[in-house]
Design an enzyme around this catalytic site. Structure first.
Site, PDB file in Angstrom:
ATOM      1  N   ASP A 165       7.394   5.928   0.297  1.00  0.00           N
ATOM      2  CA  ASP A 165       7.921   7.079   1.031  1.00  0.00           C
ATOM      3  C   ASP A 165       7.314   7.202   2.419  1.00  0.00           C
ATOM      4  OD1 ASP A 165       5.342   7.765   0.441  1.00  0.00           O
ATOM      5  OD2 ASP A 165       5.810   9.748  -0.381  1.00  0.00           O
TER       6      ASP A 165
ATOM      7  N   GLY B  50       4.478   6.286  -4.233  1.00  0.00           N
ATOM      8  CA  GLY B  50       5.827   5.750  -4.039  1.00  0.00           C
ATOM      9  C   GLY B  50       6.122   5.309  -2.611  1.00  0.00           C
TER      10      GLY B  50
ATOM     11  N   HIS C 144       0.822  -1.216   0.000  1.00  0.00           N
ATOM     12  CA  HIS C 144       0.000   0.000   0.000  1.00  0.00           C
ATOM     13  C   HIS C 144       0.853   1.262   0.000  1.00  0.00           C
ATOM     14  CE1 HIS C 144      -4.274  -1.443   1.032  1.00  0.00           C
ATOM     15  NE2 HIS C 144      -3.631  -2.385   0.409  1.00  0.00           N
ATOM     16  N   ASP C 145       1.938   1.243   0.759  1.00  0.00           N
ATOM     17  CA  ASP C 145       2.790   2.426   0.778  1.00  0.00           C
ATOM     18  C   ASP C 145       3.364   2.678  -0.612  1.00  0.00           C
ATOM     19  OD1 ASP C 145       4.173   4.639   1.784  1.00  0.00           O
ATOM     20  OD2 ASP C 145       5.979   3.443   2.064  1.00  0.00           O
TER      21      ASP C 145
ATOM     22  N   ASP D  26       5.027 -19.360   0.555  1.00  0.00           N
ATOM     23  CA  ASP D  26       5.435 -20.399  -0.387  1.00  0.00           C
ATOM     24  C   ASP D  26       4.503 -20.378  -1.602  1.00  0.00           C
ATOM     25  OD1 ASP D  26       3.056 -21.431   0.482  1.00  0.00           O
ATOM     26  OD2 ASP D  26       3.899 -23.221   1.402  1.00  0.00           O
TER      27      ASP D  26
ATOM     28  N   SER E 118      -0.390 -24.280   5.198  1.00  0.00           N
ATOM     29  CA  SER E 118       0.602 -23.267   4.821  1.00  0.00           C
ATOM     30  C   SER E 118       0.049 -21.843   4.768  1.00  0.00           C
ATOM     31  CB  SER E 118       1.281 -23.673   3.513  1.00  0.00           C
ATOM     32  OG  SER E 118       0.762 -23.019   2.431  1.00  0.00           O
TER      33      SER E 118
ATOM     34  N   SER F 152       4.438   7.587   3.295  1.00  0.00           N
ATOM     35  CA  SER F 152       3.325   8.540   3.439  1.00  0.00           C
ATOM     36  C   SER F 152       2.110   7.839   4.043  1.00  0.00           C
ATOM     37  CB  SER F 152       2.991   9.199   2.100  1.00  0.00           C
ATOM     38  OG  SER F 152       2.783   8.229   1.109  1.00  0.00           O
TER      39      SER F 152
END
Ligand code: HEM
Ligand SMILES: *[C@@H]1O[C@H](CO)[C@@H](O)[C@H](O)[C@H]1NC(C)=O
Ligand SMILES: CC(=O)N[C@H]1CO[C@H](CO)[C@@H](O)[C@@H]1O
Length: 330
Positions: free
Chosen positions: A82, A80, A74-75, A257, A252, A84
């Site tokens: 950063d 970008g 998500h960032d 994986d 799992s 935010s």
């Protein structure tokens, strides 16, 4: 950029570097590197400090791994990588609707506090997300990649900037959304392998269980056993707040994986986009290859894709800042 533009930028970059010496970088021309913080924190090693905290957290709560993986996604996808996403405030990314279930903010704050106490003003919140995510993936069996660092933190976070793909997105639009971030179809299929761990709230896939596209029936691309079991977790009249594992192989669900790909080939994808990856001609072959390969091959390719995602529109050199506290601009 035109070739003249590129030449100009390069020339300016060279002038800047030669004037300012080797300590500075010409804005965005500085690249991320492996081990950016090596030797910059006296006798302390930044990556080891982060690693210790991630390990302690992980053994108390292994769900920190999916929380961090999703946080980095998500960032990086919104203006970008950063940090935010971490900013607090009325209209910031943190409060945009698809983000409300992103977890791990407190943990990142904890790591930041520790790192600040050893080497104040040195390590960006964006790099803390990247290093901690790498460690959490490695602890979850996903292989250890050489995480790149040198990011700086951004100044802006606006909820309006958040245009993350939703779970009903068609494959073609998902491909386009990843392409806008410089990621190709193969990268996309590997990155969606992030869904090999973690959970989804019923809210995000309940439309597939009862009255799919107003047919009065479940999504025909979903295995009937899975329909039955998801219905029991997500009753029709519920608020959709229950959770289920994204990787429906219960052996799992906490392991990074390739079993997620095997599940979607068996029509056992929880999110519609996950199931579509196994059906769409543009992605099906990639899914089949990953599913039939060794889990360790997935681990290293997933790592490469995470490194590529971690470099989206980063701020480096003299851009941005090193926040003192991850939730506020200095
Ligand atoms: C088309 C792209 C994607 C869509 C539509 C999508 C959608 C979603 C949705 C709806 C959830 C459930 C959230 C919840 O109920 O709390 C989820 C969870 C998750 N996503 Fe994605 N996702 C995408 C790509 C990615 C990528 C690229 C990664 C990382 C590399 C990722 C990692 C995760 C993880 C780890 C979780 C589990 C989070 C947790 O357990 O807290 N996703 N995703
Ligand atoms: C996508 O990018 C990866 C990693 O950068 C590269 O290895 C691969 O060849 C590319 N695939 C396609 C289909 O362009
Ligand atoms: C719009 C949206 O996605 N809202 C969800 C965000 O996450 C919370 C908490 O998990 C859900 O309850 C919301 O429905």
């Amino acid at each position: 950029m035109t070739s003249t533009g590129t030449a100009m930028a390069l020339a300016l970059g060279l002038i800047f570097v030669s004037l300012a010496g080797r300590q500075s970088y010409a804005g965005s021309s500085a690249a991320l590197e492996v081990g950016f913080y090596k030797g910059k924190c006296g006798i302390f090693d930044v990556e080891s400090i982060v690693a210790g905290l991630v390990k302690a957290k992980f053994f108390k709560d292994p769900t920190i791994a999916p929380a961090l993986i999703r946080m980095q996604f998500h960032d990086c996808f919104v203006s970008g990588c950063d940090a935010s996403l971490l900013l607090n405030g009325g209209s910031s990314e943190r409060f945009a609707s698809p983000n409300l279930s992103v977890r791990g903010y407190e943990f990142i704050d904890e790591v930041k506090d520790a790192v600040e106490s050893f080497c104040p003003g040195l390590v960006s919140c964006a790099d803390i997300i990247a290093i901690a995510t790498r460690d959490a993936i490695s602890l979850s069996g996903g292989g250890r990649y050489r995480v790149e660092t040198g990011r700086r933190d951004g100044f802006e976070s606006l909820a309006e900037n958040v245009d993350l793909p939703g779970p009903q997105i068609p494959v073609s639009e998902s491909i386009a959304a990843f392409a806008r971030k410089g990621l190709n179809v193969t990268d996309m299929v590997y990155l969606l392998g992030g869904h090999t761990v973690g959970v989804a709230h019923c809210f995000f896939f309940q439309d597939r269980l009862y009255n799919f596209q107003n047919t009065g029936r479940p999504d025909p691309t979903m295995d009937l056993e899975l329909v039955r079991s998801l219905r029991s977790r997500c009753p029709q009249k519920s608020t959709g707040n229950n959770i289920v594992s994204l990787d429906q192989n219960f052996l799992s669900s906490f392991i990074v994986d390739n079993s997620f790909y095997q599940e979607i080939l068996r029509k056992r994808g929880v999110l519609q986009i996950d199931q579509r990856l196994a059906l769409d001609p543009r992605t099906r072959d990639i899914v089949t290859t990953i599913a039939s390969g060794r889990a360790s091959d997935f681990g290293s390719k997933f790592g490469e894709a995470m490194i590529k995602m971690g470099a989206i529109q980063v701020l480096t050199g003299t851009e941005g800042e090193i926040r003192k506290s991850c939730s506020v601009i200095n």
